[in-house]
Design a protein around this motif. Structure first.
Motif, PDB file in Angstrom:
ATOM      1  N   LEU A  12      -1.414   3.898  -0.388  1.00 21.69           N
ATOM      2  CA  LEU A  12      -0.093   2.961  -0.252  1.00 21.69           C
ATOM      3  C   LEU A  12       0.482   2.808  -1.485  1.00 21.69           C
ATOM      4  O   LEU A  12       0.073   2.023  -2.315  1.00 21.69           O
ATOM      5  CB  LEU A  12      -0.716   1.542   0.238  1.00 21.69           C
ATOM      6  N   ASP A  13       1.394   3.401  -1.832  1.00 23.52           N
ATOM      7  CA  ASP A  13       2.310   3.688  -2.935  1.00 23.52           C
ATOM      8  C   ASP A  13       3.115   2.738  -3.275  1.00 23.52           C
ATOM      9  O   ASP A  13       3.458   2.672  -4.349  1.00 23.52           O
ATOM     10  CB  ASP A  13       2.933   5.117  -2.674  1.00 23.52           C
ATOM     11  N   GLY A  14       3.043   1.443  -2.733  1.00 19.61           N
ATOM     12  CA  GLY A  14       3.868   0.429  -3.172  1.00 19.61           C
ATOM     13  C   GLY A  14       5.398   0.625  -2.654  1.00 19.61           C
ATOM     14  O   GLY A  14       6.097  -0.573  -3.038  1.00 19.61           O
ATOM     15  N   SER A  15       5.783   1.337  -2.120  1.00 18.95           N
ATOM     16  CA  SER A  15       6.924   1.592  -1.500  1.00 18.95           C
ATOM     17  C   SER A  15       7.239   0.972  -0.095  1.00 18.95           C
ATOM     18  O   SER A  15       8.449   0.757   0.195  1.00 18.95           O
ATOM     19  CB  SER A  15       7.597   3.024  -1.362  1.00 18.95           C
ATOM     20  N   GLY A  16       6.276   0.704   0.521  1.00 23.95           N
ATOM     21  CA  GLY A  16       6.377   0.142   1.995  1.00 23.95           C
ATOM     22  C   GLY A  16       6.246   1.298   2.838  1.00 23.95           C
ATOM     23  O   GLY A  16       5.923   0.869   3.927  1.00 23.95           O
ATOM     24  N   TYR A 435      -3.542 -12.757   5.777  1.00 27.16           N
ATOM     25  CA  TYR A 435      -2.085 -12.712   6.376  1.00 27.16           C
ATOM     26  C   TYR A 435      -1.868 -11.291   6.816  1.00 27.16           C
ATOM     27  O   TYR A 435      -1.059 -11.161   7.501  1.00 27.16           O
ATOM     28  CB  TYR A 435      -1.310 -13.452   5.252  1.00 27.16           C
ATOM     29  N   VAL A 436      -2.599 -10.308   6.224  1.00 31.53           N
ATOM     30  CA  VAL A 436      -2.502  -9.296   6.751  1.00 31.53           C
ATOM     31  C   VAL A 436      -3.750  -8.945   7.945  1.00 31.53           C
ATOM     32  O   VAL A 436      -3.289  -8.564   9.059  1.00 31.53           O
ATOM     33  CB  VAL A 436      -2.708  -8.036   5.985  1.00 31.53           C
ATOM     34  N   ARG A 437      -5.141  -8.961   7.620  1.00 26.94           N
ATOM     35  CA  ARG A 437      -5.910  -8.306   8.397  1.00 26.94           C
ATOM     36  C   ARG A 437      -6.337  -9.400   9.558  1.00 26.94           C
ATOM     37  O   ARG A 437      -6.581  -9.230  10.817  1.00 26.94           O
ATOM     38  CB  ARG A 437      -7.441  -8.202   7.479  1.00 26.94           C
ATOM     39  N   ASP A 438      -6.239 -10.801   9.271  1.00 26.74           N
ATOM     40  CA  ASP A 438      -6.758 -11.925  10.311  1.00 26.74           C
ATOM     41  C   ASP A 438      -5.715 -12.342  11.068  1.00 26.74           C
ATOM     42  O   ASP A 438      -5.763 -12.241  12.140  1.00 26.74           O
ATOM     43  CB  ASP A 438      -7.407 -13.037   9.448  1.00 26.74           C
ATOM     44  N   LEU A 439      -4.321 -12.536  10.418  1.00 25.53           N
ATOM     45  CA  LEU A 439      -3.358 -13.084  11.263  1.00 25.53           C
ATOM     46  C   LEU A 439      -2.171 -11.988  11.857  1.00 25.53           C
ATOM     47  O   LEU A 439      -1.448 -12.221  12.544  1.00 25.53           O
ATOM     48  CB  LEU A 439      -2.755 -14.395  10.607  1.00 25.53           C
ATOM     49  N   GLY A 440      -2.220 -11.075  10.975  1.00 26.37           N
ATOM     50  CA  GLY A 440      -1.261  -9.828  11.309  1.00 26.37           C
ATOM     51  C   GLY A 440       0.427 -10.290  10.907  1.00 26.37           C
ATOM     52  O   GLY A 440       1.242  -9.760  11.373  1.00 26.37           O
ATOM     53  N   VAL A 441       0.338 -11.533  10.188  1.00 24.24           N
ATOM     54  CA  VAL A 441       1.532 -12.053   9.582  1.00 24.24           C
ATOM     55  C   VAL A 441       2.525 -10.775   9.017  1.00 24.24           C
ATOM     56  O   VAL A 441       3.669 -10.625   9.224  1.00 24.24           O
ATOM     57  CB  VAL A 441       1.797 -13.033   8.825  1.00 24.24           C
ATOM     58  N   LEU A 442       1.881 -10.044   8.126  1.00 29.17           N
ATOM     59  CA  LEU A 442       2.508  -8.723   7.424  1.00 29.17           C
ATOM     60  C   LEU A 442       1.565  -7.530   7.739  1.00 29.17           C
ATOM     61  O   LEU A 442       0.502  -7.625   7.810  1.00 29.17           O
ATOM     62  CB  LEU A 442       2.386  -8.924   5.945  1.00 29.17           C
ATOM     63  N   ASP A 443       2.269  -6.386   7.718  1.00 35.54           N
ATOM     64  CA  ASP A 443       1.580  -5.129   7.809  1.00 35.54           C
ATOM     65  C   ASP A 443       1.236  -4.819   6.466  1.00 35.54           C
ATOM     66  O   ASP A 443       1.824  -5.138   5.388  1.00 35.54           O
ATOM     67  CB  ASP A 443       2.849  -4.119   8.424  1.00 35.54           C
ATOM     68  N   LEU A 444       0.036  -4.056   6.601  1.00 39.26           N
ATOM     69  CA  LEU A 444      -0.467  -3.915   5.226  1.00 39.26           C
ATOM     70  C   LEU A 444       0.169  -3.030   4.094  1.00 39.26           C
ATOM     71  O   LEU A 444       0.482  -3.469   3.068  1.00 39.26           O
ATOM     72  CB  LEU A 444      -1.935  -2.915   5.297  1.00 39.26           C
ATOM     73  N   ALA A 445       0.931  -1.990   4.514  1.00 36.90           N
ATOM     74  CA  ALA A 445       1.867  -1.289   3.589  1.00 36.90           C
ATOM     75  C   ALA A 445       2.887  -2.296   3.115  1.00 36.90           C
ATOM     76  O   ALA A 445       3.352  -2.176   1.983  1.00 36.90           O
ATOM     77  CB  ALA A 445       2.333  -0.006   4.291  1.00 36.90           C
ATOM     78  N   ASP A 446       3.537  -3.081   4.164  1.00 38.01           N
ATOM     79  CA  ASP A 446       4.554  -3.849   3.591  1.00 38.01           C
ATOM     80  C   ASP A 446       4.118  -5.039   2.800  1.00 38.01           C
ATOM     81  O   ASP A 446       5.010  -5.330   1.699  1.00 38.01           O
ATOM     82  CB  ASP A 446       5.107  -4.366   4.964  1.00 38.01           C
ATOM     83  N   GLY A 453       5.714  -3.047  -5.579  1.00 34.17           N
ATOM     84  CA  GLY A 453       7.248  -2.149  -5.836  1.00 34.17           C
ATOM     85  C   GLY A 453       8.180  -3.185  -5.903  1.00 34.17           C
ATOM     86  O   GLY A 453       8.939  -3.072  -6.957  1.00 34.17           O
ATOM     87  N   ARG A 454       8.202  -4.153  -5.092  1.00 29.77           N
ATOM     88  CA  ARG A 454       9.348  -5.219  -5.163  1.00 29.77           C
ATOM     89  C   ARG A 454       9.156  -5.978  -6.375  1.00 29.77           C
ATOM     90  O   ARG A 454      10.465  -5.902  -7.082  1.00 29.77           O
ATOM     91  CB  ARG A 454       9.252  -5.840  -3.774  1.00 29.77           C
ATOM     92  N   PRO A 455       8.192  -6.601  -6.944  1.00 29.08           N
ATOM     93  CA  PRO A 455       8.358  -7.289  -8.079  1.00 29.08           C
ATOM     94  C   PRO A 455       8.714  -6.337  -9.338  1.00 29.08           C
ATOM     95  O   PRO A 455       9.205  -6.645 -10.359  1.00 29.08           O
ATOM     96  CB  PRO A 455       7.260  -8.026  -8.225  1.00 29.08           C
ATOM     97  N   ALA A 456       8.173  -4.991  -9.210  1.00 29.06           N
ATOM     98  CA  ALA A 456       8.422  -4.118 -10.504  1.00 29.06           C
ATOM     99  C   ALA A 456       9.954  -3.795 -10.070  1.00 29.06           C
ATOM    100  O   ALA A 456      10.602  -3.875 -11.463  1.00 29.06           O
ATOM    101  CB  ALA A 456       7.638  -2.930 -10.074  1.00 29.06           C
ATOM    102  N   ARG A 457      10.532  -3.922  -9.367  1.00 31.88           N
ATOM    103  CA  ARG A 457      12.126  -3.710  -9.242  1.00 31.88           C
ATOM    104  C   ARG A 457      12.874  -4.815  -9.746  1.00 31.88           C
ATOM    105  O   ARG A 457      13.715  -4.691 -10.495  1.00 31.88           O
ATOM    106  CB  ARG A 457      12.502  -3.508  -7.826  1.00 31.88           C
ATOM    107  N   ARG A 458      12.311  -6.184  -9.411  1.00 36.78           N
ATOM    108  CA  ARG A 458      13.021  -7.286  -9.989  1.00 36.78           C
ATOM    109  C   ARG A 458      12.709  -7.351 -11.614  1.00 36.78           C
ATOM    110  O   ARG A 458      13.608  -7.681 -12.275  1.00 36.78           O
ATOM    111  CB  ARG A 458      12.254  -8.439  -9.581  1.00 36.78           C
TER     112      ARG A 458
END
Length: 529
Positions: A12-16, A435-446, A453-458
């Protein structure tokens, strides 16, 4: 031969983007190849069943001294953090002079501890970053703290800065940015940073924008006036042209239950207007700070000794109690204090250790005194160094904010005290587990994108936050089925499960879950624009 070959991982390369199976070769601290059937290396890790991710970036950390005092730093590298951003909440240790250092050390001892015989040999941002470069567990970036600037130049008085003081603060800020700081932080519920006007913040942020940095404010309220405080920060960014990172972006306390969507809508409106906004959060409900932080700001004028004198004065105690319990103080985010939500996390005075883990309400019942009196006595006996957890969060708000496309991860982690917040040990695996595995609030790649990737861009990092050939080999291998935060409020200093390997700059700092004896991290300095 390359130094290390990781085979069979789901990358999972950090790009989403969706994951792909590949081998990854590392040499000289860099990712040198990504593909299949790569040549042999001096060491091979069979990563079948594991996810390979860029190292996690902690966008809000209070390890400013502990990263030097305790170089093991397993609390962070054990959960996959390969870069953390220091200098948060407007109070830290560079730039600084001797009188200011003494005051800041006392004011934020609850964040950093009071290390004995510690060599504070630097006075500039460059000096602090050079100190980090002597060898730390993970990489670290730094924000110039606006409250420390104000303390150095204006002092602790609640008054506007003069024109000469303005210029001096701007000069110090510019020098810190030239030295390599990635931006500026504020602590606008902490003295003396809170005494800055909006215009003062705009003027300072114009300097930050000139150097390509970002503004990371702890705003004026996360409670009764939270939305108004967020609006002020967005307005500062609009007027100054500065990128804005809303740090620990929470909607806490009773007035904000269920109002996370209003903050998200405000952020979306700002983004639509062309303002560069990102956020970070921790995946827990309680917050953490110092016990003295909930005092009204007028009590801190004149510095720590003046504050302690007021806490001894019966008339001042009466006034403070009224403001805490009947009106709501600026230090407590405009909300009336709820003593049952304030839990002692740590003390400096060993004689007070039996207070740790108990709420102020429970301590008051045990002492047979009003909670406010126990509060004053504890602050006096601990010389203001007491840290606390505040149980004031709302799960719905936490989930709403973390799902937004501006979101990144930040622990807001404090590493000292008898029972510090478990987020210092568990933030990043908790995202992956709960929040990923148990609740599914976020997708793992996201989710990985949120944390890499997102904080690195910031941070404007050209070679980190993604798995790409030529990028720095800051990498994490974790088991998506077993990764789990094990740190609890009762027992917070627990290394997570399911993270067997962590690399910082191509060197294993976690190897088969064990901490290796190396410290390959260094400062990450602002990239010139």
């Amino acid at each position: 031969m390359t130094d290390l070959l990781i085979t069979g991982a789901l990358v999972l390369d950090g790009s989403g983007a969706p994951g792909f199976h590949a081998d990854v070769a590392v040499s000289g601290g860099r990712i040198v190849a990504i593909g299949n059937d790569l040549p042999a290396a001096h060491r091979t890790i069979d990563a079948d069943g594991l996810v390979l991710s860029p190292g996690f970036i902690d966008m809000h950390s209070h390890s400013d001294l502990q990263i030097l005092v305790n170089p093991d730093h397993t609390a962070k590298v054990g959960q996959g953090v390969t870069l953390e951003v220091l200098g948060q909440d407007g109070l830290s240790f560079a730039p600084i002079d001797d009188p200011t250092r003494a005051a800041v050390r006392r004011q934020i001892a609850g964040w950093n501890g009071e290390p004995d015989d510690f060599d504070f040999s630097w006075s500039t941002v460059a000096g602090y970053l050079d100190r980090l470069d002597q060898g730390i567990a993970c990489n670290a970036a730094y924000l110039v703290p606006q409250g420390t600037l104000r303390m150095m130049v204006v002092g602790t008085a609640n008054r506007p800065a003069t024109s000469d003081e303005f210029e001096r603060m701007k000069q110090l800020l510019a020098q810190g940015l030239r030295d390599g700081a990635v931006g500026m932080s504020s602590g606008l519920t902490y003295t003396p940073g809170m005494f800055a006007t909006t215009d003062e913040l705009v003027a300072l942020c114009e300097v930050v924008a000139e150097y390509g940095g970002y503004y990371g404010p702890h705003q004026r309220s996360y409670g009764k006036g939270a939305l108004e405080a967020y609006a002020e920060m967005i307005d500062v960014a609009r007027r100054s042209g500065c990128a804005l990172h809303l740090t620990h972006a929470v909607m806490n306390f009773a007035p904000n239950a269920g109002r996370g969507a209003e903050l998200v809508a405000m952020i979306d409106k700002g983004l639509a207007a062309g303002i560069d906004i990102t956020t970070d959060t921790y995946p827990y409900l309680p917050g953490a700070t110092t016990l003295s932080a909930i005092l009204p700001s007028w009590t801190a004028e004149g510095g720590p000794d003046a504050l302690l004198a007021r806490l001894r004065d019966p008339a001042a105690r009466q006034r403070i109690t009224y403001e805490l319990e009947q009106v709501g103080t600026d230090g407590c985010h405009g909300c009336v204090v709820e003593w049952d939500t304030i839990e002692i996390g740590g003390v400096r005075n060993p004689a007070l250790s039996d207070a740790v883990g108990h709420t102020m309400e429970a301590l008051a019942a045990r002492a047979g005194k009003p909670a406010a009196e126990v509060f004053f006595d504890l602050l006096l006996a601990d010389d203001l160094a007491t840290s606390i957890l505040q149980h004031v969060g709302h799960e719905e708000n936490v989930r709403t904010i973390m799902k937004h496309h501006s979101h990144t991860g930040g622990s807001d982690g404090i590493l000292v005290g008898g029972k510090p917040h478990p987020r210092s040990w568990g933030t990043f695996p908790r995202y992956l587990a709960r929040y990923v595995r148990d609740l599914g609030v976020l997708d793992l790649a996201d989710c990985i994108h949120h944390l890499t990737g997102r904080p690195a861009r910031r941070l404007r990092l050209a070679d980190r936050g993604l798995i790409r050939e030529g990028y720095a080999a800051d990498l994490v291998l974790f088991d998506p089925d077993t990764v789990q935060d094990t740190a609890t409020f009762e027992n917070p200093r627990q290394q997570p499960a399911g993270i067997p390997y962590v690399l910082v700059n191509g060197t294993l700092v976690i190897d088969k879950t064990d901490r290796t004896p190396v410290n390959p991290g260094h400062s990450i300095r602002r990239t010139p624009i």
